[in-house]
Design a protein around this motif. Structure first.
Motif, PDB file in Angstrom:
ATOM      1  N   ARG A  76       0.835  -1.210   0.000  1.00  0.00           N
ATOM      2  CA  ARG A  76       0.000   0.000   0.000  1.00  0.00           C
ATOM      3  C   ARG A  76       0.871   1.262   0.000  1.00  0.00           C
ATOM      4  O   ARG A  76       0.600   2.217  -0.729  1.00  0.00           O
ATOM      5  N   LEU A  77       1.930   1.234   0.809  1.00  0.00           N
ATOM      6  CA  LEU A  77       2.822   2.394   0.875  1.00  0.00           C
ATOM      7  C   LEU A  77       3.446   2.660  -0.488  1.00  0.00           C
ATOM      8  O   LEU A  77       3.559   3.811  -0.919  1.00  0.00           O
ATOM      9  N   TYR A  78       3.841   1.594  -1.179  1.00  0.00           N
ATOM     10  CA  TYR A  78       4.440   1.760  -2.514  1.00  0.00           C
ATOM     11  C   TYR A  78       3.428   2.400  -3.471  1.00  0.00           C
ATOM     12  O   TYR A  78       3.754   3.343  -4.195  1.00  0.00           O
ATOM     13  N   GLU A  79       2.190   1.907  -3.417  1.00  0.00           N
ATOM     14  CA  GLU A  79       1.153   2.440  -4.319  1.00  0.00           C
ATOM     15  C   GLU A  79       0.883   3.923  -4.026  1.00  0.00           C
ATOM     16  O   GLU A  79       0.782   4.740  -4.944  1.00  0.00           O
ATOM     17  N   GLY A 114       7.175  -5.828  -1.703  1.00  0.00           N
ATOM     18  CA  GLY A 114       6.367  -5.060  -2.650  1.00  0.00           C
ATOM     19  C   GLY A 114       6.654  -3.576  -2.759  1.00  0.00           C
ATOM     20  O   GLY A 114       5.948  -2.866  -3.473  1.00  0.00           O
ATOM     21  N   PHE A 115       7.702  -3.087  -2.084  1.00  0.00           N
ATOM     22  CA  PHE A 115       8.076  -1.674  -2.261  1.00  0.00           C
ATOM     23  C   PHE A 115       9.355  -1.669  -3.099  1.00  0.00           C
ATOM     24  O   PHE A 115      10.431  -2.044  -2.615  1.00  0.00           O
ATOM     25  N   PRO A 225       5.616   0.617 -14.139  1.00  0.00           N
ATOM     26  CA  PRO A 225       5.931  -0.156 -12.930  1.00  0.00           C
ATOM     27  C   PRO A 225       7.243  -0.912 -13.112  1.00  0.00           C
ATOM     28  O   PRO A 225       7.723  -1.043 -14.236  1.00  0.00           O
ATOM     29  N   PRO A 226       7.820  -1.389 -12.020  1.00  0.00           N
ATOM     30  CA  PRO A 226       9.102  -2.080 -12.121  1.00  0.00           C
ATOM     31  C   PRO A 226       8.998  -3.295 -13.033  1.00  0.00           C
ATOM     32  O   PRO A 226       7.942  -3.934 -13.090  1.00  0.00           O
ATOM     33  N   PRO A 227      10.083  -3.617 -13.744  1.00  0.00           N
ATOM     34  CA  PRO A 227      10.052  -4.802 -14.591  1.00  0.00           C
ATOM     35  C   PRO A 227       9.912  -6.063 -13.742  1.00  0.00           C
ATOM     36  O   PRO A 227      10.337  -6.088 -12.589  1.00  0.00           O
ATOM     37  N   ASP A 228       9.312  -7.083 -14.322  1.00  0.00           N
ATOM     38  CA  ASP A 228       9.189  -8.343 -13.599  1.00  0.00           C
ATOM     39  C   ASP A 228      10.521  -9.061 -13.715  1.00  0.00           C
ATOM     40  O   ASP A 228      10.759  -9.822 -14.642  1.00  0.00           O
TER      41      ASP A 228
END
Ligand SMILES: [Mg+2]
Length: 235
Positions: A76-79, A114-115, A225-228
């Motif tokens: 959530r913080l990342y979003e 996830g951040f 968004p970051p690459p997978d």
């Protein structure tokens, strides 16, 4: 101007206490260490604590083993960070262990939750000086002393995260010094979101005037968004 926010890591994001307990068990001092959690008086001798730390330091990438208290809150913080264009810094004084440097272990751990692209500073010493140097708006920490240091040594606000929630004296002490008290990371992020919104309201009129006189300008597209890239491998 976006909010500049800093988070302490152990006690705020990561469950250091349980991991240290596990390390004590592995080092054969477990029975004694269990009392630590139950009692405010530290029953371990300084020699025992040293032994546990020696065990931690010998453990490969020990800082990547910690459990996240509220893993969904890191996502959530990342979003929110991406959406509101906050600048977020994670601060720690963790000592080094075998394996990768503390900074990389910590970045790896935060990304796993996830951040992405976390900025981690591993600076010992005054949190107030750090808050001042980094021009922070708000910090979240689980230690009252760090919060006091921040509000005394900088213009940043401090949020004290008291997970146990029953420490009334510490809570009162914090509030009397203008430090906010929260019980979860979720609540801390809620408060920061409200700060963001009220900042927008206060700046609203000026913002509209500058838009009026500044001509039209696009907001600028956000980066993708970051690459997978899969899970980063540690040694
Ligand atoms: Mg801490």
């Amino acid at each position: 101007m976006s909010l500049r926010v800093a988070f302490d890591i152990d006690g705020v994001l990561a469950d250091f206490r349980t991991a240290f307990q596990d390390a004590a068990n592995e080092a054969g001092i477990g029975g004694r260490a269990e009392v630590v959690a139950a009692s405010p008086v530290d029953p371990l001798s300084s020699r025992e604590i040293k032994e546990i730390w020696a065990h931690v330091k010998r453990s490969n990438n020990w800082w990547t083993r910690l459990r996240a208290y509220e893993p969904h809150q890191l996502v959530r913080l990342y979003e929110l960070t991406r959406r509101h264009k906050w600048e977020v810094v994670f601060m720690t004084r963790r000592p080094s262990t075998d394996g990768d440097p503390v900074q990389f272990q910590t970045q790896w751990w935060i990304e796993q939750h996830g951040f992405y692209y976390p900025a981690v500073v591993t600076v010992p010493g005054s949190r107030g000086e750090l808050a001042n140097a980094l021009r922070l708006d708000v910090i979240v920490d689980d230690q009252l002393l760090n919060c006091v240091d921040v509000v005394g040594g900088s213009t940043a606000k401090a949020l004290l995260l008291l997970r146990d929630g029953h420490d009334r004296a510490t809570e009162d002490h914090a509030i009397s010094r203008g430090i906010g008290v929260v019980k979860t990371l979720e609540e801390a992020i809620d408060v920061i979101s409200h700060m963001h919104e009220s900042l927008g309201e206060r700046r609203g009129r000026l913002q509209r005037l500058s838009d009026w006189f500044g001509g039209s300008k696009s907001d600028g597209a956000a980066l993708p968004p970051p690459p997978d890239r899969g899970r980063a491998k540690l040694r």
